[in-house]
Design an enzyme around this catalytic site. Sequence first.
Site, PDB file in Angstrom:
ATOM      1  N   ASP A 214     -16.748  18.466  17.628  1.00  0.00           N
ATOM      2  CA  ASP A 214     -15.333  18.091  17.551  1.00  0.00           C
ATOM      3  C   ASP A 214     -14.639  18.740  16.362  1.00  0.00           C
ATOM      4  OD1 ASP A 214     -15.465  16.518  19.791  1.00  0.00           O
ATOM      5  OD2 ASP A 214     -15.690  14.630  18.706  1.00  0.00           O
TER       6      ASP A 214
ATOM      7  N   TYR B 133     -28.731  16.474  14.384  1.00  0.00           N
ATOM      8  CA  TYR B 133     -27.491  16.306  13.624  1.00  0.00           C
ATOM      9  C   TYR B 133     -27.802  15.645  12.291  1.00  0.00           C
ATOM     10  CZ  TYR B 133     -24.505  17.558  17.575  1.00  0.00           C
ATOM     11  OH  TYR B 133     -23.870  18.238  18.584  1.00  0.00           O
TER      12      TYR B 133
END
Length: 406
Positions: A80, A144
């Site tokens: 994002d 992540y």
Amino acid sequence: MEGVAGPRTHGALAMGPAGAGGSVRARYLVYFQYLGTGFNGVAAVRGTQRAIGVQNYLEEAAERLNSVEPVRFTISSRTDAGVHALSNTAHLDIQRRSGRPPFPPEVVARALNTHLRHPAIRVLQVFRVPSDFHARHAATSRTYLYRLATGCPQPDQLPVFERNLCWALRANCLDIPAMQEAAQHLLGTHDFSAFQSAGSPAASTVRTLRRASVSPGPASPFVLPQESRKLHFWTLEFESQSFLYRQVRRMTAVLVAVGLGILTPTQVKMILQSQDPLGKHQSHLAPACGLFLKSVLYGGLRDLGERSCLLHPWGPQHGNNDHPAEIRLATEPETWLLNLVFLTNIARPPSCFLSAPIYPESLPPWTPHSLPLRRLAQVGVQTTGVSTQGLLVLLFQEHHPYLTGA
């Protein structure tokens, strides 16, 4: 973004289909990194919108490669706006004009970096891959990393060099043991509906979380000595084959709530089991600025950027063929992508380089084993006229009959 096992081919490189005039299309896997602060995410923004994605700049740089067909990056892992990447991947096809050979991977990497117009993007490495390789579908693991900072009662107390790179919390401390206990409830295969955001394109909300860790982060080099007593950094890491839309940021927000005493580890388990995406805790979303895509892996290897075959060990007698140096090969019993290390000038100090990767067939379980350099030299004598790539693959085929290759 459900990942699947990588494709298999019987050649070192499956050549792409011939284009107009007999030109050949070559496929490459590109590793790249970026600071996401100034982008509307990694995906390209098409049309007349003013927002720009990282992919826009990559494809603009790729125009200078003069491919017959426009180059399009197929991104493995979408991020994002504001999310960063230490290492993301994408595949792309380059079709040169008839009669011209495919670019070497290092030329593609150098050209992309030369023509990138944004300083927050960098190409790390490029590898030649088979024409049916897919950067997103072949990925077997994504990791992540999320960075937290405690001891920031006011936003301006965070060093300017750390802003947009971590989530600054006003609390002076976190209950790390409670966060670690809560993270254990997230491990394994579950329906993570309660941790996805609206707009997720996934057909299934079941995911397998292989790792969820909470640990002290390394001290920031940008914190002055007089600030270091107040500011502390923490790192959360999550590994899975794939994640739901904003799943990592929602898991982070819930774990931080545990660390602040707002939730208990047992409540985290209840949230997970509720499978309720509209639950009262789902309004919490960790800021994008602290999230980094750390790695995208393929098969049993940790990273295509790391050598899967290692020279071990090179001693001082480089020129001695009897030196017990060896090629050590290790892998896991699954379909994997292999980078070969090739040797040249065996009788002199050796030089080596990474080849384009190949896909062997799926291997049965086998243990790491070693191949002496003198055997490589003997094979070289017996296979005069065969390329260096062919020499090493023939050697592996002879030593391990399950391996098929170039």
